[in-house]
Design a protein around this motif. Structure first.
Motif, mmCIF file in Angstrom:
data_model
loop_
_atom_site.group_PDB
_atom_site.id
_atom_site.type_symbol
_atom_site.label_atom_id
_atom_site.label_comp_id
_atom_site.label_asym_id
_atom_site.label_seq_id
_atom_site.Cartn_x
_atom_site.Cartn_y
_atom_site.Cartn_z
ATOM 1 N N GLU A 143 0.748 -1.177 -0.075
ATOM 2 C CA GLU A 143 0.042 0.062 0.060
ATOM 3 C C GLU A 143 0.941 1.252 -0.169
ATOM 4 O OE1 GLU A 143 -3.443 0.209 2.538
ATOM 5 O OE2 GLU A 143 -4.288 -1.490 1.560
ATOM 6 N N ALA B 17 2.031 1.793 -3.538
ATOM 7 C CA ALA B 17 1.097 2.122 -4.439
ATOM 8 C C ALA B 17 0.654 3.447 -4.284
ATOM 9 C CB ALA B 17 -0.184 1.431 -4.238
ATOM 10 N N LEU B 18 0.831 4.049 -2.954
ATOM 11 C CA LEU B 18 0.588 5.350 -2.793
ATOM 12 C C LEU B 18 1.811 6.315 -3.366
ATOM 13 C CD1 LEU B 18 -0.755 7.774 -1.823
ATOM 14 C CD2 LEU B 18 0.304 7.409 0.561
ATOM 15 N N ILE C 273 1.405 6.660 -7.091
ATOM 16 C CA ILE C 273 0.286 7.654 -7.445
ATOM 17 C C ILE C 273 1.057 9.058 -7.385
ATOM 18 C CG2 ILE C 273 -1.788 8.429 -6.718
ATOM 19 C CD1 ILE C 273 -2.705 5.503 -6.127
ATOM 20 N N ARG C 274 1.839 9.210 -6.125
ATOM 21 C CA ARG C 274 2.177 10.593 -5.871
ATOM 22 C C ARG C 274 3.378 10.753 -7.058
ATOM 23 N NH1 ARG C 274 2.538 11.042 0.676
ATOM 24 N NH2 ARG C 274 0.260 11.149 0.781
ATOM 25 N N PHE D 297 -3.064 -2.764 -8.600
ATOM 26 C CA PHE D 297 -2.898 -1.922 -7.659
ATOM 27 C C PHE D 297 -3.975 -2.360 -6.127
ATOM 28 C CE2 PHE D 297 -0.964 0.918 -10.025
ATOM 29 C CZ PHE D 297 -0.340 2.136 -9.352
ATOM 30 N N SER E 61 -7.500 -0.621 -2.096
ATOM 31 C CA SER E 61 -7.917 0.733 -1.506
ATOM 32 C C SER E 61 -7.379 1.819 -2.435
ATOM 33 C CB SER E 61 -7.030 0.704 -0.178
ATOM 34 O OG SER E 61 -5.671 0.387 -0.257
ATOM 35 N N TYR E 62 -6.264 1.436 -3.278
ATOM 36 C CA TYR E 62 -5.791 2.632 -4.463
ATOM 37 C C TYR E 62 -6.177 2.305 -5.772
ATOM 38 C CZ TYR E 62 -3.410 4.179 -0.416
ATOM 39 O OH TYR E 62 -2.826 4.722 0.932
ATOM 40 N N VAL F 62 -7.960 5.484 -7.287
ATOM 41 C CA VAL F 62 -7.169 6.496 -7.383
ATOM 42 C C VAL F 62 -6.198 6.345 -8.569
ATOM 43 C CG1 VAL F 62 -5.701 8.213 -5.978
ATOM 44 C CG2 VAL F 62 -7.385 6.871 -4.785
ATOM 45 N N ALA F 63 -5.640 5.217 -8.368
ATOM 46 C CA ALA F 63 -4.654 4.928 -9.924
ATOM 47 C C ALA F 63 -5.535 4.996 -10.965
ATOM 48 C CB ALA F 63 -4.262 3.638 -9.673
#
Length: 215
Positions: free
Chosen positions: A124, A127-128, A131-132, A154, A157-158, A161-162
């Motif tokens: 996780e 993954a974050l 994305i950032r 992903f 939870s992400y 967003v991805a």
């Protein structure tokens, strides 16, 4: 006298057995004891590492609150070099990247995120970081690099967003149909109670319904 004779026979049998197998038993015992000592020592080492990493992470957080970007970067670098196998180093990399981004130091922000993507253990957090980092690449118009980061699976939870970020990159490239598909996928993956759905829907509305040329 019979008891003494039986005892002597048992002793002789034991001596004979020890002569055959004594060295093997001794070595097995040494291996077991050494393994236990190593396991115990490793646990103590891990506990010590975690405690030191926790203390350094607290220092990093205090530096973040004080907006001391230079100290944040030093603390994060120390965590990565000394305690890179701990979750604290991964959390520190995320915090340091945000601090650097806020200070407009995009090079440092990218360095921390790239380290986390390459060296991180927690999916996780990785993954974050992807994305950032893809957001920074979007700003830099490095579209292909950003899409490459966002490819593949992903964590649930992400995932939304991805997909939303992929839509942003496609939109920046004027690939309207690809952007629409990505935004729709983001909505499908996002919980209906998530307030972020409204923003994605606004993007879809701005794109408009598919035109014949998009079909």
């Amino acid at each position: 006298m019979a008891y003494d004779l039986e005892e002597q026979e048992q002793l002789a049998t034991l001596k004979d057995w020890w002569k055959k197998y004594g060295n093997l038993v001794t070595w097995l015992l040494i291996i077991i004891l050494a393994s236990y000592a190593a396991w115990t020592g490793w646990n103590k080492y891990q506990q010590s590492q975690s405690m030191q990493a926790s203390q350094l992470y607290q220092e990093l957080q205090r530096a973040v609150q004080a907006k001391d970007s230079a100290k944040v970067q030093r603390a994060a670098a120390d965590m990565q070099s000394k305690f890179g196998n701990t979750a604290y180093a991964e959390m520190g990399a995320l915090a340091a990247a945000k601090s650097a981004f806020d200070a407009n130091d995009l090079k440092a922000a990218k360095t921390h995120l790239q380290w986390l993507i390459a060296e991180g253990k927690e999916e996780e957090y990785k993954a974050l970081a992807k994305i950032r980092l893809s957001g920074i690449l979007l700003d830099e118009k490095a579209f292909d690099e950003g899409l490459k980061l966002l490819s593949g699976d992903f964590p649930a939870s992400y995932a939304a967003v991805a997909a939303d970020r992929r839509g942003d990159i496609f939109l920046a490239q004027s690939k309207i149909q690809d952007a629409r598909t990505a935004y729709q996928a983001a909505l499908e993956k996002m919980d209906e109670r998530n307030p972020g759905r409204q923003l994605i829907q606004i993007k879809l509305d701005a794109i408009g319904a598919p035109a014949k040329s998009d079909a």
